[in-house]
Design a protein around this motif. Sequence first.
Motif, PDB file in Angstrom:
ATOM      1  N   ILE A 237      -2.257  21.593   1.867  1.00 13.68           N
ATOM      2  CA  ILE A 237      -2.143  20.279   1.232  1.00 13.68           C
ATOM      3  C   ILE A 237      -1.190  19.466   2.108  1.00 13.68           C
ATOM      4  O   ILE A 237      -0.084  19.892   2.413  1.00 13.68           O
ATOM      5  CB  ILE A 237      -1.574  20.398  -0.195  1.00 13.68           C
ATOM      6  N   THR A 238      -1.640  18.279   2.505  1.00 12.50           N
ATOM      7  CA  THR A 238      -0.864  17.452   3.418  1.00 12.50           C
ATOM      8  C   THR A 238      -0.511  16.132   2.747  1.00 12.50           C
ATOM      9  O   THR A 238      -1.331  15.551   2.035  1.00 12.50           O
ATOM     10  CB  THR A 238      -1.677  17.164   4.699  1.00 12.50           C
ATOM     11  N   LEU A 239       0.683  15.665   2.987  1.00  8.83           N
ATOM     12  CA  LEU A 239       1.119  14.370   2.475  1.00  8.83           C
ATOM     13  C   LEU A 239       0.341  13.273   3.195  1.00  8.83           C
ATOM     14  O   LEU A 239       0.309  13.233   4.422  1.00  8.83           O
ATOM     15  CB  LEU A 239       2.614  14.201   2.698  1.00  8.83           C
ATOM     16  N   ASN A 240      -0.303  12.396   2.428  1.00 13.30           N
ATOM     17  CA  ASN A 240      -1.107  11.319   3.003  1.00 13.30           C
ATOM     18  C   ASN A 240      -0.199  10.122   3.289  1.00 13.30           C
ATOM     19  O   ASN A 240       0.096   9.324   2.404  1.00 13.30           O
ATOM     20  CB  ASN A 240      -2.230  10.939   2.037  1.00 13.30           C
ATOM     21  N   LEU A 241       0.240   9.991   4.520  1.00 17.08           N
ATOM     22  CA  LEU A 241       1.142   8.907   4.895  1.00 17.08           C
ATOM     23  C   LEU A 241       0.431   7.561   5.004  1.00 17.08           C
ATOM     24  O   LEU A 241       1.077   6.526   5.111  1.00 17.08           O
ATOM     25  CB  LEU A 241       1.853   9.239   6.207  1.00 17.08           C
ATOM     26  N   LYS A 242      -0.895   7.575   4.982  1.00 20.17           N
ATOM     27  CA  LYS A 242      -1.667   6.333   5.057  1.00 20.17           C
ATOM     28  C   LYS A 242      -2.056   5.817   3.675  1.00 20.17           C
ATOM     29  O   LYS A 242      -2.871   4.912   3.560  1.00 20.17           O
ATOM     30  CB  LYS A 242      -2.929   6.560   5.885  1.00 20.17           C
ATOM     31  N   PHE A 243      -1.472   6.382   2.632  1.00 21.17           N
ATOM     32  CA  PHE A 243      -1.809   5.979   1.271  1.00 21.17           C
ATOM     33  C   PHE A 243      -1.414   4.526   1.036  1.00 21.17           C
ATOM     34  O   PHE A 243      -0.305   4.107   1.353  1.00 21.17           O
ATOM     35  CB  PHE A 243      -1.086   6.870   0.258  1.00 21.17           C
ATOM     36  N   THR A 244      -2.345   3.752   0.498  1.00 19.79           N
ATOM     37  CA  THR A 244      -2.074   2.357   0.132  1.00 19.79           C
ATOM     38  C   THR A 244      -2.660   2.087  -1.243  1.00 19.79           C
ATOM     39  O   THR A 244      -3.635   2.712  -1.655  1.00 19.79           O
ATOM     40  CB  THR A 244      -2.696   1.366   1.135  1.00 19.79           C
ATOM     41  N   SER A 245      -2.060   1.144  -1.929  1.00 17.52           N
ATOM     42  CA  SER A 245      -2.556   0.738  -3.238  1.00 17.52           C
ATOM     43  C   SER A 245      -2.033  -0.656  -3.546  1.00 17.52           C
ATOM     44  O   SER A 245      -0.953  -1.043  -3.094  1.00 17.52           O
ATOM     45  CB  SER A 245      -2.089   1.726  -4.303  1.00 17.52           C
ATOM     46  N   ASN A 246      -2.813  -1.388  -4.326  1.00 15.13           N
ATOM     47  CA  ASN A 246      -2.380  -2.730  -4.736  1.00 15.13           C
ATOM     48  C   ASN A 246      -1.356  -2.659  -5.860  1.00 15.13           C
ATOM     49  O   ASN A 246      -0.608  -3.597  -6.075  1.00 15.13           O
ATOM     50  CB  ASN A 246      -3.573  -3.555  -5.190  1.00 15.13           C
ATOM     51  N   MET A 247      -1.346  -1.552  -6.574  1.00 18.61           N
ATOM     52  CA  MET A 247      -0.437  -1.397  -7.708  1.00 18.61           C
ATOM     53  C   MET A 247       0.871  -0.766  -7.247  1.00 18.61           C
ATOM     54  O   MET A 247       0.882   0.116  -6.397  1.00 18.61           O
ATOM     55  CB  MET A 247      -1.077  -0.515  -8.776  1.00 18.61           C
TER      56      MET A 247
END
Length: 150
Positions: free
Chosen positions: A87-97
Amino acid sequence: MLNLGDAEILTKYTTKTTFIFHVTSYQMSICLLFEDRDTITIEEIKALLNMTDNEIYASLQNICTTKLPIFSRENGAEEDFTDSEKITLNLKFTSNMKKINCRPSKVKGGKKTDEEKAVEKDVLKEREFLIDAAIIRVMKSRRALLYNDI
């Protein structure tokens, strides 16, 4: 009773982006393992947190989905987790909230154990007396029926 609590985790992925994740206690403990590393196997999570397979899989299921990819899985979109899976931390995670709810939705109609059935039966029995008492109180206050007529 770690399964009954929840928490809010303030994260900073980059200097400009901060998110608040609303997670269960189990999910929080898994997220805290990523403070000093970017990748971890499910086997290591079991060893570090002393959790059962079902608890780990249920906790990871919501935070590893394509809808909410906080963590990414080595096996991609497969439903079943394996012990050696990374399981890898998703450093590209984006969200409008800013505030994101990661808690799993409640499962309706699951199988109940004998203990849960006994507790539910006792609660219903206790409620029956309380409801009867409330009805009698209302009827007396309105003087609709005498106590002896009930």
